[in-house]
Design a protein around this motif. Sequence first.
Motif, PDB file in Angstrom:
ATOM      1  N   LYS A  15      -6.067   6.489   6.652  1.00 54.87           N
ATOM      2  CA  LYS A  15      -6.756   6.084   7.875  1.00 54.87           C
ATOM      3  C   LYS A  15      -6.923   7.268   8.816  1.00 54.87           C
ATOM      4  CE  LYS A  15      -6.354   2.871  11.769  1.00 54.87           C
ATOM      5  NZ  LYS A  15      -5.509   1.826  12.416  1.00 54.87           N
ATOM      6  N   ASP A  24      -1.199   4.541   3.424  1.00 53.03           N
ATOM      7  CA  ASP A  24      -2.479   4.163   4.013  1.00 53.03           C
ATOM      8  C   ASP A  24      -2.667   4.743   5.404  1.00 53.03           C
ATOM      9  OD1 ASP A  24      -1.811   1.451   5.961  1.00 53.03           O
ATOM     10  OD2 ASP A  24      -0.328   2.113   4.510  1.00 53.03           O
ATOM     11  N   PHE A  25      -1.563   4.996   6.126  1.00 55.68           N
ATOM     12  CA  PHE A  25      -1.679   5.594   7.452  1.00 55.68           C
ATOM     13  C   PHE A  25      -2.393   6.931   7.365  1.00 55.68           C
ATOM     14  CE2 PHE A  25       0.084   8.863  10.269  1.00 55.68           C
ATOM     15  CZ  PHE A  25      -0.373   8.383  11.491  1.00 55.68           C
ATOM     16  N   ALA A  78      -9.795   9.276   7.557  1.00 54.55           N
ATOM     17  CA  ALA A  78     -11.077   8.620   7.831  1.00 54.55           C
ATOM     18  C   ALA A  78     -11.462   8.760   9.289  1.00 54.55           C
ATOM     19  CB  ALA A  78     -10.994   7.145   7.438  1.00 54.55           C
ATOM     20  N   GLU A  79     -10.502   8.588  10.189  1.00 58.98           N
ATOM     21  CA  GLU A  79     -10.795   8.729  11.623  1.00 58.98           C
ATOM     22  C   GLU A  79     -11.141  10.173  11.960  1.00 58.98           C
ATOM     23  OE1 GLU A  79      -7.340   7.200  13.545  1.00 58.98           O
ATOM     24  OE2 GLU A  79      -7.921   5.091  13.289  1.00 58.98           O
ATOM     25  N   SER A 103       0.839  -1.195   0.000  1.00 59.16           N
ATOM     26  CA  SER A 103       0.000   0.000   0.000  1.00 59.16           C
ATOM     27  C   SER A 103       0.874   1.245   0.000  1.00 59.16           C
ATOM     28  CB  SER A 103      -0.923   0.011   1.219  1.00 59.16           C
ATOM     29  OG  SER A 103      -0.162   0.046   2.414  1.00 59.16           O
TER      30      SER A 103
END
Length: 256
Positions: A97, A93-94, A100-101, A90
């Motif tokens: 994420k 991606d961190f 998203a959080e 990936s």
Amino acid sequence: MRSARPTLRCLQEDLDLPLPPATAALDETDHPIVAKAAEQFADAEVKHERIRAIDDQVLFKVKVQRWRGAVWTDADLPWLVAAGRREDGSGDDFYAKLEAEGKAARAQYNATHAEALRTVTSTAHLLPTREDHIRYRAEAGVRFVRRLRTTLFDLTRDTLRDGREHAVDFDTFTLGLQVRADDGHETYLAVRITGSVPPNLTIIILRNVPGCEVEGWYPEYALPERELLPAEQAWSNIMDPRAAAEVLDEVDCPGQ
């Protein structure tokens, strides 16, 4: 710029590390992402890449190996507020994420508050808390003693080289050292403190002078080459000549 440090939440939850005692500074945590953050934010003039997906706070990217992090700066103190690994296969991606959080936290906030947030994300929960600032202040004594020990070592080495008094200004006092080591005589060391300092600080200073017995200090009413000035106190001791030789041989203060 002060050294970057992880928040307590980031340390324990994101990095899965135990909380060390206050004698251990969190900016010295042995972890790649903490070390990278400290290195990257050491110079206040260096530009950093902002995490554009986060719009409620200014967070910056930190990357090393497979680790990714987010740094928030409070004046001249950078905080590593979030960290995680990049998964195999990936990209970043961190940060996806984290976005998203942040959106989920914003939605949760708006669902429970009459005045909704106008930003896309909410990451206030990642910022340093009262406990983080308490921890930082608790480490202040450790940082001061380390600086004091290094200063005393450097002053001792400098005066051993030329026999003159050398001094350094701290915030509220000045610390000076002078060594006399004439051939055939004992190595005499004088410490002078100018300014108002509490008795416990004087004790800490005298205990950290290299090569001198803690119980060997005597108050003086003059320095080797002059009388004391107002607001000055002076103490003398005999320095172990072997310790004096070791100080001259050392490049840096031992333990630093």
